[in-house]
Design an enzyme around this catalytic site. Structure first.
Site, mmCIF file in Angstrom:
data_model
loop_
_atom_site.group_PDB
_atom_site.id
_atom_site.type_symbol
_atom_site.label_atom_id
_atom_site.label_comp_id
_atom_site.label_asym_id
_atom_site.label_seq_id
_atom_site.Cartn_x
_atom_site.Cartn_y
_atom_site.Cartn_z
ATOM 1 N N ARG A 27 -49.409 120.578 -44.997
ATOM 2 C CA ARG A 27 -50.738 120.020 -45.558
ATOM 3 C C ARG A 27 -51.211 120.594 -46.716
ATOM 4 N NH1 ARG A 27 -52.614 115.794 -42.467
ATOM 5 N NH2 ARG A 27 -51.099 115.012 -40.716
ATOM 6 N N ARG A 31 -57.289 117.223 -47.887
ATOM 7 C CA ARG A 31 -58.590 117.159 -48.005
ATOM 8 C C ARG A 31 -59.175 118.330 -48.113
ATOM 9 N NH1 ARG A 31 -58.882 113.455 -42.543
ATOM 10 N NH2 ARG A 31 -57.140 114.950 -42.049
ATOM 11 N N ARG A 40 -58.750 110.762 -54.263
ATOM 12 C CA ARG A 40 -58.796 109.719 -53.550
ATOM 13 C C ARG A 40 -59.907 108.877 -53.526
ATOM 14 N NH1 ARG A 40 -59.869 111.392 -47.206
ATOM 15 N NH2 ARG A 40 -61.720 111.620 -48.297
ATOM 16 N N ASP A 77 -46.911 110.221 -46.059
ATOM 17 C CA ASP A 77 -47.172 110.469 -44.720
ATOM 18 C C ASP A 77 -45.960 110.225 -43.964
ATOM 19 O OD1 ASP A 77 -49.504 111.198 -43.040
ATOM 20 O OD2 ASP A 77 -48.717 109.544 -41.976
ATOM 21 N N TYR A 154 -47.219 107.260 -32.038
ATOM 22 C CA TYR A 154 -48.257 106.640 -32.800
ATOM 23 C C TYR A 154 -47.892 105.040 -32.735
ATOM 24 C CZ TYR A 154 -49.685 110.927 -34.844
ATOM 25 O OH TYR A 154 -50.210 112.241 -35.089
#
Ligand code: 1CP
Length: 354
Positions: A27, A31, A40, A77, A154
């Site tokens: 990652r 963020r 973003r 992703d 998911y």
């Protein structure tokens, strides 16, 4: 296609000699970087970044401009596959991924068709091509996918989960149904990763983030078995270059030998296992990636260096180690601390290579 200026990451995965231990961070784009948050908000949302090859490439390169990382990872992703399968992926602010149409029955599974990655997921392949061109051989590009089991969690839960009650109910009440879903996912993951390789990914990684919530027997039946099928179906050499494959099951340390036996090149480790024990258990069979607890990046620079030094000593002399965090970097970590981590690996690892 350009030759690599820095191939340390590929060499370590293939257990060829290196001058220093290569390092990247799970990652690493995202963020915790203010420049990511800015881009973003300009793009509107996360999926708009993923679907725009130019922006996806820019975000991929952001961490490389700050830190001397030895690999880049495609900005995308794992949930692109279920989205392309028609489940309707969306993100609610602060809540993580969700699906409009989760899998509830056999007919939901039967409705899923075969994916053509250069069609429904062309935006991913376009991003790979763009990133390869923008990287210009600086470091290798890692392509990735979720494992069938992790994707299925998911798809059946309808989003993130803590207890996995819906998928476990399906696993124990309707095992054949779950197997039919995992089978379809395995086929799609093979096609998806092979398309990424043809588009320019120089190594691939499979994230099995939730394999560790299974019993040992069910891990083999419902997760590892399908990752094994994927390893068997992947392109292992492309245009004269070996394409290393890394399998990462979070909390999977107890199954290390079994993961290594799939024929993968490397196994990713989280921090719940000592890398010295891991190396003793796998011997020469595979390379190892990991495994600093990402929370250590909250500590002082001295403490971060100390931990890096300890993990290097635990792994010991020689190649076969790709330094990484044991899971993704936390979103509130100070970017400077990530820099301390990366530089420490490079500086302190010289002593372990000739
Ligand atoms: O901007 C935002 O708010 C979106 C946050 C975000 C980002 C930056 C998501 C949503 N995905 C990503 C990018 C991403 N995801 C990358 C590329 C960036 C990089 O690594 O540099 C990768 C490799 C992933 C992989 C991924 N997505 C995994 C496997 C790895 C892991 O961390 O375990 C998983 C489980 C996901 C699902 C997902 N997508 C996004 C979030 C927040 C999550 C996790 C949800 C959960 O915890 O259940």
């Amino acid at each position: 296609m350009s030759e690599l200026k820095n191939d340390r990451y590929i060499r370590a995965l293939l257990k060829q000699p290196v001058d220093r231990t290569p390092v990247w961070m799970m990652r690493q784009a995202g963020r915790y970087l203010p420049e990511y948050r800015q881009l973003r908000s300009q793009a509107g949302d996360f999926m708009s970044l993923c679907k725009n090859p130019e922006l996806a490439s820019e975000v991929t390169l952001q961490p490389l401009r700050r830190f001397p990382l030895d690999a880049a990872i495609l900005f995308s992703d794992i949930l692109t596959i279920p989205d392309a399968m028609g489940l309707g992926l969306y993100f609610e602010t602060g809540e993580g991924p969700k699906f409009e149409r989760p899998i509830k029955s056999q007919s939901d599974i039967d409705r899923i068709g075969t994916l053509d990655p250069e069609c429904e997921l062309k935006y991913v392949m376009d991003a790979v091509r763009r990133i390869r061109s923008d990287l210009d051989g600086l470091v290798p590009l890692i392509g990735f996918s979720g494992s069938p089991w992790t994707l299925a969690t998911y798809m059946v839960e309808g989003g993130s989960s803590k207890a996995f009650t819906k998928i476990k109910k399906m696993m124990y009440a309707e095992p054949a149904m779950l197997h039919s879903l995992l089978e379809k996912l395995a086929t799609s993951v093979v096609d998806y990763l092979n398309a990424q390789i043809k588009a320019g990914a120089q190594s691939v990684m499979i994230f099995d983030t939730w394999g560790g919530v299974l019993t040992p027997r069910d891990y083999q039946l419902f997760s590892l078995r399908y990752m094994h099928k994927i390893v068997d179906g992947l392109i292992r050499e492309y245009q004269g270059h070996r394409i290393p494959v890394t399998l990462f099951t979070k909390n999977g340390g107890m199954w290390l030998e079994k993961i290594a036996a799939t024929g993968c090149d490397a196994v990713g480790l989280d921090w719940t296992i000592n890398i010295n024990d891991a190396r003793a258990r796998v011997g020469d069979k595979v390379a190892l990636q990991g495994n600093m607890d990402p929370s250590i990046l909250y500590a002082t620079p001295e403490r971060i260096q100390e931990e890096v030094s300890q993990i290097l000593a635990d792994y010991g002399q020689g190649t076969g180690h790709v330094f990484n965090l044991g899971h993704g970097i936390h979103l509130d970590v100070a970017p400077e601390n990530a820099g301390v981590f990366v530089n420490s690996v490079h500086e302190l690892s010289r002593a372990y290579h000739c």
